[in-house]
Design an enzyme around this catalytic site. Sequence first.
Site, short mmCIF file in Angstrom:
data_model
loop_
_atom_site.label_atom_id
_atom_site.label_comp_id
_atom_site.label_asym_id
_atom_site.label_seq_id
_atom_site.Cartn_x
_atom_site.Cartn_y
_atom_site.Cartn_z
N ASP A 118 19.18 -2.30 1.38
CA ASP A 118 19.89 -2.25 -0.02
C ASP A 118 20.92 -3.07 -0.23
OD1 ASP A 118 18.08 -0.20 0.53
OD2 ASP A 118 19.15 1.36 -0.32
N GLU B 99 22.10 7.47 11.17
CA GLU B 99 21.32 6.59 10.34
C GLU B 99 21.25 5.09 10.91
OE1 GLU B 99 22.11 7.09 6.32
OE2 GLU B 99 20.58 5.85 5.62
C1 DGY Z 1 19.04 5.16 -1.23
O1 DGY Z 1 19.04 5.94 -1.66
O2 DGY Z 1 20.03 4.76 -0.54
C2 DGY Z 1 17.69 4.48 -0.69
O3 DGY Z 1 18.07 3.56 0.07
C3 DGY Z 1 16.98 3.94 -1.96
O4 DGY Z 1 15.76 3.89 -1.48
#
Ligand code: DGY
Length: 447
Positions: free
Chosen positions: A165, A400
């Site tokens: 992201d 994560e």
């Molecule tokens: C988040 O909510 O950060 C996700 O990566 C979006 O897909």
Amino acid sequence: MTSTDLRARAQAVLRLNDMGEFTKPAPRQYPHQWNWDSALIALGLAHFDLPRARIEIQSLLRAQWRDGMMPHIIYPAGAADYFPPPEFWQTENLPHAGKFPSSALTQPPILATIIRAIRTTHHEFQISHPEFSKLLAWHRWLHTARDADGTGLPCLIHPWESGMDNSPLWADALDRITPRDMPPYKRCDTIHVAPDERPLVLDYERFVHLIDLGRRLRWEPRALLAQMPFLVQDVLFCSVLHRADEDLRALAIELGEPTREIDAWLARTRTGFNARFWDEARGLYLDYDVRAQSPIRVNANATFAPLWAGLATSAQAARLVAEHFENPRAYAPDADSKFRLPSVAKNERGYSPRRYWCGPIWIQMNWLIAQGLRRYGFDAQADAIVRDALALVVQSGFREYYDPRDGSGCGATDFSWSAALTLDMLSQDFAPARLESAIIRHNQGRL
Ligand code: DGY
């Protein structure tokens, strides 16, 4: 801790996040179903509960849009403290959307690869003709509805489609975007995770602004290609697709389905990929900004993904390893940084060791890149990043992502794909037994 204990802990995480038909990526931070998370989770489930792995895949496939798109978030769970909620995407009355509430973006198409991997070890794991047709339709959609330049290399219209992201890969493309007429929204991603481990406010505004633009265009593929200000071709995404095309072809042969269309995709990518992404001067793969018509000059660990897809020549692979993987200023350990593989080279401008995709280690990248390194005969390097991945989960739990400096955990806890891929990496097919015992010995002192 023994490897049996580690397996039991990994299975417990997948059970904890099990919602019956799908598995949440994490208990609170990600309460819905995510596309490539679900596929990777199915691989982990297959190691101890094959019927449940099948259910995971079926629930993912039923969310496909009528035009072939496979959404990145599916909302079977109803309300939760997650932004964006299903209605934010405004997909209800779109003729090409699916029946299930979902996002309107896609994600790296790893599912065909996972199905084939499961079938290789569990011959009784079947794929039906209708399931195969769904995968084929998704790949076709990527190679056509997202093809902006005739190369068949799909374009991404939003950073979330890359899975990475807030990577520095997107910084320049996002900097050119000035959000206007922003819809009201409230971030939820910093409720359960420290804000300094999440995207910056400025990044988030642009993420939301891009969703707003997409919904104004009614998520119509041609309009998106023509008008979205963020339009990139990504090395990781295209590598995952090429490898998945290879795996889809193998599934087609098993099912007696024709392969001609898939063969054409494979041939076109083999021709176009290196021309588009390889940078001969720096000896690495760079993403491409289609709007700016220029390479994205950022060294992220996605640069190793073409090894997983068999797209690099052996000379290119040797340069990636010698000049980048083994370089302590980029990815190899040094005095300040004990673990690999950072998601961004340490000497990159945007490197930030705890902030999401700006530097932390992700288990699924180590898992994927290790297999790529093995494909090219770099077994010692593959062993090193599998060993580090397993050392991280033993030391810090199934987080994560991890800080490369000291291996401390970041982001969500009880993260499903970290657990699922630990199960895969502990399997005999993935890591030789000598590696498994080395990991356990390595970690004994810390527990
Ligand atoms: C988040 O909510 O950060 C996700 O990566 C979006 O897909």
